[in-house]
Write an enzyme that holds these catalytic residues in place. Structure first.
Site: not given
Length: 410
Positions: A104, A342, A17
């Site tokens: 993650h 996704d 980002h």
């Protein structure tokens, strides 16, 4: 590190980002035609928002060449590639101020650096792969022009839905599947959104992904890649064998969990008498193999046969379900992740796999070319070598490459 390659060196930059992502390429040969339009098709294949099977993040991923190219021709100097991030929503990640997302990289990045990007996974995000795809497209362009190399990847499984590869469980690979590897094109792969060249399987794969998406869940899969017409002699024994370099490249892609080449793990289940690739004389007079269990690489060095391998991608870690977990301070809690993700990464992973394959072959080709050029400057040997120590006088492989290139340029 963020740099890959020895002579063809690629450094990627950017977080998911931030203002932009991209790459710097050092070592691209001069004199190659190159424009933004040559790179953009693969960027478009990788971009988000392609279908309801992928993240709805809307990014055009328009690439801009910043340096190293003038009048549409490479200069041999570093090539700068830039892609601007436009659809940024860092506010979707405020929950990661309190929770490391399960499976993650939030926690491991914090442990390693003592701080981390505040949103979207930072460098661990698949957004980083934009630079890889742009650089890999340039490498692939050179390989195509110089050697006639073809690289095609496709989705071979989603969850427990697999493309048919063999007629029975005991078979390694069927003749039909090997024929597919030798003829498959990107146009055929892109005939459906899942990027599986077997229509019946593709439909079942899409249904499996949509079922996961409906539950705010995710599912993994595999991507198979074939490299055709690779130069022979690529790979550096002992520690930089070509399959080792390919494995390194593929397992550096986010969400990867496994790599196998040639017969892979199935090859462990048959005796050597069935697995060995016997040598034969081909129609053009060159030496080849009757079968290709080795996947085009023997002793870590390419032998001229098709190189094929498979990569496993895990189910995406970020899902929009409530998950019982712990905060950074260890206090138990429930994480409800927001954002656009996704449900399965394999359809968009196809061009990333192709790009990393191109980077490996390009770097290896430049290394081998440097070796051959250095050897060619030496005076001829006064004492002939025994047959087992040198190639026959007729350099069939070089002749084949020239003919292929001439045919493509005609």
């Amino acid at each position: 590190m963020s740099t890959f390659g020895t002579l063809f060196r690629v450094t990627t930059y950017g977080e998911s980002h931030c203002a932009s992502v991209g790459a710097i390429i050092d070592g691209c040969p001069p004199g190659m035609p190159l424009t933004n339009e040559d790179i953009q098709p693969q960027m478009t294949r990788r971009r988000p928002g392609q279908s309801n099977l992928t993240t709805p993040r809307n990014e055009a991923d328009a690439v801009q060449i910043q340096s190293g190219v003038e009048a549409g021709v490479t200069l041999g100097t570093p090539i700068g590639l830039l892609v601007r991030n436009k659809d940024q929503r860092p506010h979707d990640y405020t929950e990661t101020d309190h929770y490391p997302r399960p499976s993650h990289a939030d926690w491991t990045y914090l442990l390693k650096y003592g701080l981390k990007a505040s949103s979207g996974g930072g460098r661990s995000s698949a957004r980083e792969t934009i630079g890889r795809v742009a650089a890999g497209t340039i490498a692939e362009r050179y390989l195509k022009l110089a050697y006639g190399v073809e690289i095609v990847a496709f989705v071979s499984s989603v969850g427990k839905v697999h493309m048919p590869e063999s007629s029975t469980d005991s078979d390694l690979l069927s003749e039909d599947y090997l024929k597919l590897l030798s003829t498959i094109t990107r146009e055929k792969v892109d005939e459906n959104t899942i990027r599986c060249p077997h229509a019946e399987t593709a439909q079942a794969m899409e249904e499996r992904i949509m079922a996961a998406k409906a539950r705010n869940d995710s599912i993994g899969g595999t991507v198979t890649c074939v490299i055709r017409r690779s130069p022979v002699g690529l790979g550096e024994p002992v520690f930089d064998k070509l399959e080792a370099k390919l494995a390194h490249a593929m397992l550096s892609i986010p969400a990867t969990k496994g790599f196998e080449i040639g017969s892979g793990f199935k090859g462990t289940e048959v005796p050597g008498s069935e697995h060995n690739d016997a040598f034969v004389k081909k129609a053009d007079g060159s030496l080849g193999t009757k079968t290709n269990r080795s996947g085009g690489i023997q002793g870590g060095i390419t032998n001229g046969e098709d190189i094929y391998f498979k990569i496993a991608f895990k189910s995406p870690a970020t899902i929009s379900q409530e998950q019982a977990t712990a905060k950074y301070d260890g206090e138990s809690g429930v994480l409800a992740t927001r954002g656009r993700h996704d449900p399965c990464v394999v359809p968009r992973a196809v061009p990333i796999v192709e790009a990393m394959a191109a980077l490996v072959i390009m770097d290896a080709a430049l290394i081998q070319n440097a070796r051959q050029t250095a050897a060619s400057l030496l005076p001829p040997l006064e004492t002939p070598l025994p047959p087992s120590m040198s190639l026959p006088p007729k350099k069939v492989e070089e002749k084949m490459v020239k003919e292929i290139v001439q045919e493509q340029q005609a």
